[in-house]
Scaffold this motif. Structure first.
Motif, PDB file in Angstrom:
ATOM      1  N   LEU A 387      39.184  12.396 -16.284  1.00  0.00           N
ATOM      2  CA  LEU A 387      39.582  11.174 -15.588  1.00  0.00           C
ATOM      3  C   LEU A 387      41.005  10.742 -15.939  1.00  0.00           C
ATOM      4  O   LEU A 387      41.400   9.613 -15.672  1.00  0.00           O
ATOM      5  N   TYR A 393      40.186   9.024 -11.404  1.00  0.00           N
ATOM      6  CA  TYR A 393      39.605   7.877 -12.111  1.00  0.00           C
ATOM      7  C   TYR A 393      39.164   6.818 -11.105  1.00  0.00           C
ATOM      8  O   TYR A 393      38.025   6.318 -11.157  1.00  0.00           O
ATOM      9  N   THR A 396      36.133   7.955  -9.020  1.00  0.00           N
ATOM     10  CA  THR A 396      34.918   7.989  -9.839  1.00  0.00           C
ATOM     11  C   THR A 396      34.407   6.583 -10.109  1.00  0.00           C
ATOM     12  O   THR A 396      33.206   6.319 -10.047  1.00  0.00           O
TER      13      THR A 396
END
Length: 454
Positions: A387, A393, A396
């Protein structure tokens, strides 16, 4: 032969009542795990209350011996997210921005009720800065690793990251966290715990650093439904009767609505396989499962298109701090806060009206069931290193929050239960209950928990 150490809050209460264990022993065991240089303690706790915890444990042991323990859970270790005020402690909310703020003069009411019942605060757990992410990464104080495939250093989930790992690693029997979009249920699902989000108004948020005054709620994580029930009961009412704990023994057959609007999209193979296997197990044991669509759920993303309540309300709170400390914020968190500038007053008022409308529409559909079920999150925990890319990032984070945030926006109570087979990748099954029907949801969840484990 040494007795098996208790792992759930009720087991600990029974062991204390029978004299098989002392509070001091429970606290010392927790402190040893926190201090283990090979463990996650340094990344789980921002502050450890070692001296205070020992003194409190000794006091509870003396009171129990004299027959005056304040409750059945007196002397049991609990962890407190760094979002909640504790007297004589600085509430940093996982940030460096508040590092020099004055220490709190009193405990937040929810925490005060736990302590009045005799529970022992082991310390303050790390979190996503200002609770503004479902991933759980903190660039300032470190990120504790998920117990699953720990060598790979997978995310714990957030924002109550340290709270979850304090429980998985036996540093506390219950971790107290906040839940604005899934911050208790996401880490619970990713680490194999039970995580609870109450009806928002059930527990006072006074003495808590806010993320969204509209959506914030105070929840908990533990190893069983009863662990979360006990913490919730105490924080909401100040009272607890162990005999009333939901044990999943009442023989009713739950009628569960399997939500399929958006929440099943994008599941990875592991979650999809585990989810379907869990449904088959429940169906085989007589649980009535009915697939249904709920169009109001699809309307939530449209309502939140300009950042929703969290962006507007967090920006309002942070404006004075941003003037002096903007450069000290986690850049990912800062970007989300600054989205509040996208909303005009008319946008916010429109959002309030949209929420009220969607709540009414969803209730008309969901109230046909004892609870609504869906995967808590659609993916297993990725590695922390994966990430590092900002775009990955952000994607997600949105995926982790998508399912859990439904309950917050619709003002429902919700609980995540582990549905995977022990040893496999942790996967959560979430049950959502009606607004204000927390007791009923706990009973249903305990029944499902027993059927899944039986």
């Amino acid at each position: 032969m040494q007795p098996t150490p208790p792992t759930t809050l009720l087991e600990a209460a029974q062991a204390l009542a029978s004299g098989r264990v002392s509070s001091r022993t429970l606290v010392e065991d927790a402190l040893a795990r926190i201090a283990d240089p090979q463990g996650e303690g340094a990344r789980v706790f921002m502050t450890v209350h070692d001296h205070e915890a020992r003194a409190q444990a000794d006091s509870m042991d003396a009171l129990r011996k004299a027959g005056h323990a304040p409750s059945a859970v007196a002397g049991i270790p609990v962890s407190v997210k760094d979002l909640f005020n504790e007297a004589r402690n600085v509430t940093r909310a996982g940030s460096t921005v508040l590092a020099n703020a004055p220490a709190a003069s009193a405990d937040a009411p929810a925490i005060a009720r736990l302590k009045a019942a005799g529970m022992v605060s082991m310390g303050r757990t790390t979190m996503t800065e200002f609770a503004f992410s479902g991933v759980g990464i903190n660039p300032h104080y470190g990120t504790p690793a998920n117990p699953w495939q720990r060598a790979d250093r997978r995310i714990p989930g957030g924002s109550s990251s340290g709270a979850a790992i304090s429980v998985t690693d036996n540093m506390a029997f219950v971790g107290i966290g906040s839940d604005t979009g899934g911050s208790c249920r996401i880490p619970a699902a990713l680490t194999g715990l039970v995580g609870y989000k109450p009806t928002a108004a059930r527990i006072s948020t006074q003495g808590t650093v806010p993320l969204s005054t509209t959506l914030d709620s105070i929840g908990s994580m533990g190893r069983s439904v009863a662990c979360c029930w006990a913490a919730d009961s105490l924080m909401a009412t100040g009272n607890i009767a162990i005999a009333d704990a939901p044990r999943g023994l009442d023989g009713g057959t739950p009628r569960l609505g399997v939500l399929n609007t958006l929440v099943l999209d994008g599941m990875d193979d592991t979650v999809a396989r585990t989810w379907e296997a869990g449904l088959r197990r429940l169906s085989a044991k007589g649980v009535r499962l009915e697939d249904f669509t709920c169009p109001p759920v699809a309307g939530i993303a449209t309502a939140n298109a300009k950042g929703g309540f969290t962006a507007a309300e967090s920006l309002t709170w942070h404006l004075p701090l941003l003037q002096a400390h903007e450069q000290d914020y986690d850049p990912f968190v800062l970007r989300r806060i600054l989205r509040g500038h996208e909303q005009a007053a008319a946008d916010y008022i429109t959002l309030l009206a949209a929420r009220a409308r969607l709540i009414r529409q969803a209730a008309d559909i969901m109230d046909h069931y004892d609870a609504v079920i869906l995967p808590t999150v659609p993916i297993v925990a990725p590695t922390i290193d994966s990430l590092a890319d900002d775009a990955h990032y952000a994607a997600t984070n949105l995926l982790l929050l998508r399912n859990t945030a439904v309950a917050n926006f619709l003002d429902l109570c919700a609980i995540s239960l582990p549905v995977h087979t022990q040893g496999d990748a942790p996967v959560g099954l979430m049950l959502m209950g009606r607004h204000g029907h927390d007791a009923a949801l706990f009973r249903t969840a305990a029944r499902i928990e027993k059927l899944l484990n039986g």
